[in-house]
Enzyme design. Structure first.
Site, mmCIF file in Angstrom:
data_model
loop_
_atom_site.group_PDB
_atom_site.id
_atom_site.type_symbol
_atom_site.label_atom_id
_atom_site.label_comp_id
_atom_site.label_asym_id
_atom_site.label_seq_id
_atom_site.Cartn_x
_atom_site.Cartn_y
_atom_site.Cartn_z
ATOM 1 N N ARG A 139 0.212 8.856 0.417
ATOM 2 C CA ARG A 139 -0.628 9.342 1.825
ATOM 3 C C ARG A 139 -0.194 8.193 2.701
ATOM 4 O O ARG A 139 -0.423 8.782 4.191
ATOM 5 C CB ARG A 139 -2.231 9.017 1.367
ATOM 6 C CG ARG A 139 -2.306 7.497 0.982
ATOM 7 C CD ARG A 139 -3.870 7.134 0.681
ATOM 8 N NE ARG A 139 -3.768 5.742 0.096
ATOM 9 C CZ ARG A 139 -3.451 5.498 -1.280
ATOM 10 N NH1 ARG A 139 -3.148 6.425 -1.941
ATOM 11 N NH2 ARG A 139 -3.341 4.189 -1.467
ATOM 12 N N ASN A 140 0.521 7.347 2.448
ATOM 13 C CA ASN A 140 1.128 6.596 3.699
ATOM 14 C C ASN A 140 2.643 6.845 3.907
ATOM 15 O O ASN A 140 3.255 6.039 4.502
ATOM 16 C CB ASN A 140 0.878 4.994 3.220
ATOM 17 C CG ASN A 140 -0.546 4.433 3.260
ATOM 18 O OD1 ASN A 140 -1.233 5.319 3.973
ATOM 19 N ND2 ASN A 140 -0.821 3.592 2.460
ATOM 20 N N ASP B 137 0.916 -1.238 -0.128
ATOM 21 C CA ASP B 137 0.169 0.138 -0.111
ATOM 22 C C ASP B 137 0.842 1.261 -0.009
ATOM 23 O O ASP B 137 0.614 2.124 0.639
ATOM 24 C CB ASP B 137 -0.891 -0.029 1.075
ATOM 25 C CG ASP B 137 -2.197 0.828 1.124
ATOM 26 O OD1 ASP B 137 -2.458 1.228 -0.014
ATOM 27 O OD2 ASP B 137 -2.696 1.085 2.286
ATOM 28 N N ASP C 213 2.112 2.959 7.764
ATOM 29 C CA ASP C 213 0.874 2.432 7.504
ATOM 30 C C ASP C 213 1.065 0.794 7.009
ATOM 31 O O ASP C 213 1.311 0.465 5.732
ATOM 32 C CB ASP C 213 0.038 2.902 6.342
ATOM 33 C CG ASP C 213 -1.196 3.345 7.041
ATOM 34 O OD1 ASP C 213 -1.983 2.134 7.249
ATOM 35 O OD2 ASP C 213 -1.609 4.356 7.019
HETATM 36 P P1 AMP Z 1 -3.184 6.339 9.230
HETATM 37 O O1 AMP Z 1 -4.257 5.687 9.992
HETATM 38 O O2 AMP Z 1 -1.811 5.825 9.255
HETATM 39 O O3 AMP Z 1 -3.684 6.425 8.008
HETATM 40 O O4 AMP Z 1 -3.395 7.764 9.715
HETATM 41 C C1 AMP Z 1 -4.245 8.967 9.265
HETATM 42 C C2 AMP Z 1 -3.500 10.225 9.523
HETATM 43 O O5 AMP Z 1 -2.999 10.420 10.907
HETATM 44 C C3 AMP Z 1 -2.561 10.359 8.822
HETATM 45 O O6 AMP Z 1 -2.806 10.813 7.533
HETATM 46 C C4 AMP Z 1 -1.612 11.492 9.567
HETATM 47 O O7 AMP Z 1 -2.215 12.758 9.057
HETATM 48 C C5 AMP Z 1 -1.904 11.122 10.912
HETATM 49 N N1 AMP Z 1 -0.852 10.474 11.507
HETATM 50 C C6 AMP Z 1 -0.552 9.012 11.537
HETATM 51 N N2 AMP Z 1 0.422 8.569 11.880
HETATM 52 C C7 AMP Z 1 0.888 9.696 12.740
HETATM 53 C C8 AMP Z 1 2.292 9.824 13.011
HETATM 54 N N3 AMP Z 1 3.028 9.017 13.511
HETATM 55 N N4 AMP Z 1 2.678 11.099 13.344
HETATM 56 C C9 AMP Z 1 1.835 12.046 13.098
HETATM 57 N N5 AMP Z 1 0.542 12.151 12.275
HETATM 58 C C10 AMP Z 1 0.284 11.008 12.005
#
Ligand code: AMP
Length: 407
Positions: A275-276, A271, A289
Site C-alpha cells: 500500500r506504500n 512501514d 510514505d
Molecule cells: P498516502 O497518504 O501516502 O498513504 O496516500 C494516500 C493515497 O493517495 C495513496 O494510496 C495513493 O492512492 C494516493 N497518492 C499518494 N501519493 C501519490 C502520488 N505521489 N501520486 C499519485 N497518487 C498518490
C-alpha cells in the site's frame, strides 16, 4: 529518553521522538512528532524568540541556538509577561544551565525542568511547537525546498492519506501529487515526513519536489505524480491475466533497489508494504510514505504498527532496523505474487503474532516461482541477524531474472 543526539546540527528541527506525558495534571504533554522549536535555523535573536513566545503564557518555552555563544543553546521561557533567556552550556558532551545538573541531551534537560523549576523563573510547561508557521517556511526556504503557492494549481482529489487529502496538482505545467494538511496537530508529523524526504533521492523512491507552508491555508508536500496509484490497488485491479511473471519480478526488484539505497544510507522505513509503494505512468514501482522513516539510531513507540508486516522483534521489543524492513519486504513480495491479497489469509489477527513467533510462515502464493518463495522465507527468518541484507536480496533477484528462473 536515550537515543536523542546531544546536539542537533543547525538547520534541523528537533523532533521529540518519545511521547512525553506530563507529571502533573496541569502539564501539557508534548508528544512524538512535536517539534521542540529549535527554530534557530538562522540563529534567531533574543527579540525574535520573544516575538515567538508572544502572547505571554507562563511556562511557554523554546530552545534556540545561542547567538553569542555559537554551538551553545539558549532556553527561552515566558514567565509572568517577560521572557527569560538561559544559556545552555555544552561541554564534554553534556548540557547544563547551572553547571550543577548535567544532561545527556536537550530532551532530558527539558524533561527535568518540566518536573521542577529548579532555579528557573518557572517550571517549563509547554513547548512552543512549530505550527506550520514562519519557522517551518524559513527552514524549507533555506534548504531550497520551499515552493511558491502561486505556481501550484490544485486539480482534484486522488487519494486519502493519514493526514489529509492527496490531490493531483499542476506545478508550472507538470503534474504533481500534493499532500495537503490543514490541521496543526498533525503538521509536525507531516513536517517530519517532508524533512526525511529532503534527504533522500533515488529513482525508486517517490521524489519530493518541495514544500509549501502557508500561514492560512496550511501545509503542502509536493511530490512526483505516480499515475498508476498504489501497488496494492494496481495488483488487485489488473490481476493475473494482465500482469506477467516479468512484471512481478520487476516490481520486486524496483522496491528492493530503493531499500538497498535506504540500507546504505542508514534509514529504516518501518512501514514497508504494497500500500506504500506507488506505480508510475511507465510502470516503475517506487517506495513512498516516509511518515515513520527514521534514521537508524532512533526508536519509536509501537502503538500503531501494521502487525502483519512488522517483524516480531520490532513488535516485541521495538527493535526496528534494516533487518525488520527485510521482514516487511518478504511480506511485500508475498503481496506482489498473490496479486495484492491481504497476508495471513484465514488467520485471525490476534493469532498471527503467536503463530509467527513459533515459526509459522505463509505458504507460497499460487503460481509463485519456488526460487522467489525461497527469498520470501529467508526474509522471515526469526533471528534478524540471519536475514539477508537488501544488497544480497537484490543480487538474488537479479540472478533469478538473468537466469530466467522465474518463468
Ligand atoms: P498516502 O497518504 O501516502 O498513504 O496516500 C494516500 C493515497 O493517495 C495513496 O494510496 C495513493 O492512492 C494516493 N497518492 C499518494 N501519493 C501519490 C502520488 N505521489 N501520486 C499519485 N497518487 C498518490
Amino acid at each position: 529518553m536515550s537515543g536523542m543526539q546531544a546536539v542537533w546540527p543547525s538547520g534541523t528541527e528537533c523532533i521529540a521522538k518519545y511521547n512525553f506525558h506530563g507529571t502533573a495534571e496541569q502539564d501539557l504533554p508534548f508528544s512524538k512528532g512535536d517539534v521542540l522549536t529549535i527554530v534557530a535555523v538562522t540563529k534567531i535573536t533574543r527579540e525574535q524568540a520573544e516575538r515567538l513566545l508572544y502572547p505571554p503564557e507562563t511556562g511557554l518555552f523554546l530552545v534556540r541556538e545561542s547567538t553569542n555563544y555559537p554551538g551553545d543553546y539558549t532556553l527561552c521561557v515566558s514567565c509572568e509577561g517577560k521572557v527569560e533567556h538561559y544559556r545552555i552550556i555544552y561541554s564534554s558532551s553534556k548540557l547544563s544551565i547551572d553547571e550543577e545538573v548535567y544532561f545527556e541531551n536537550l530532551m532530558q534537560l527539558v524533561e527535568h525542568y518540566t518536573t521542577d523549576a529548579d532555579g528557573l523563573c518557572t517550571r517549563l510547561i509547554k513547548p512552543k511547537v512549530m505550527e506550520g508557521t514562519v519557522a517551518a517556511q524559513d527552514e524549507f526556504s533555506r534548504s531550497g525546498w520551499a515552493l511558491n503557492m502561486k505556481d501550484l494549481k490544485l486539480l482534484q482529489i486522488i487519494g486519502k492519506g493519514e493526514f489529509g487529502d492527496v490531490m493531483l496538482g499542476d506545478y508550472r505545467g507538470n503534474k504533481v501529487a500534493v499532500k495537503c494538511i490543514k490541521n496543526d496537530a498533525t503538521a509536525q508529523a507531516f513536517l517530519a515526513e517532508a524533512s526525511v524526504m529532503t534527504q533522500l533521492r533515488h529513482s525508486n523512491l517517490v521524489q519530493l519536489l518541495g514544500v509549501i507552508v502557508e500561514e492560512k491555508s496550511g501545509l503542502y508536500i509536493v511530490t512526483e505524480y505516480m499515475a498508476k496509484g498504489s501497488l496494492v490497488d494496481y495488483l488487485r485491479s489488473r490481476g493475473r491475466s494482465v500482469l506477467g511473471a516479468d512484471c512481478l519480478l520487476k516490481f520486486s526488484l524496483d522496491v528492493c533497489e530503493a531499500m538497498e539505497y535506504l540500507e546504505a544510507n542508514n534509514f529504516v522505513h518501518r512501514d514497508l508494504a504494497a500500500r506504500n509503494v506507488l506505480v508510475s505512468e511507465d510502470n516503475i514501482a517506487k517506495v513512498s510514505d516516509f511518515g515513520l522513516t527514521k534514521e537508524a539510531s532512533s526508536t519509536q513507540d509501537t502503538g500503531k504498527l501494521p502487525v502483519k508486516w512488522t517483524a516480531p522483534e520490532a513488535l516485541r521489543e521495538k527493535k526496528f532496523s534494516t533487518k525488520s524492513d527485510v521482514w516487511s519486504f518478504g511480506i511485500l513480495l508475498w503481496e506482489i505474487y498473490s496479486f495484492g491479497r491481504v497476508p495471513y489469509p484465514r488467520i485471525p489477527l490476534k493469532d498471527v503474532v503467536p503463530r509467527v513467533e513459533k515459526g509459522y510462515k505463509m505458504d507460497a502464493p499460487d503460481g509463485c516461482p519456488a526460487v522467489v518463495y525461497e527469498v520470501m522465507k529467508k526474509c522471515w527468518t526469526l533471528d534478524p541477524g540471519h536475514r539477508p541484507s537488501f544488497h544480497q536480496l537484490r543480487e538474488q533477484l537479479v540472478h533469478i531474472k538473468e537466469k530466467e528462473l522465474y518463468l
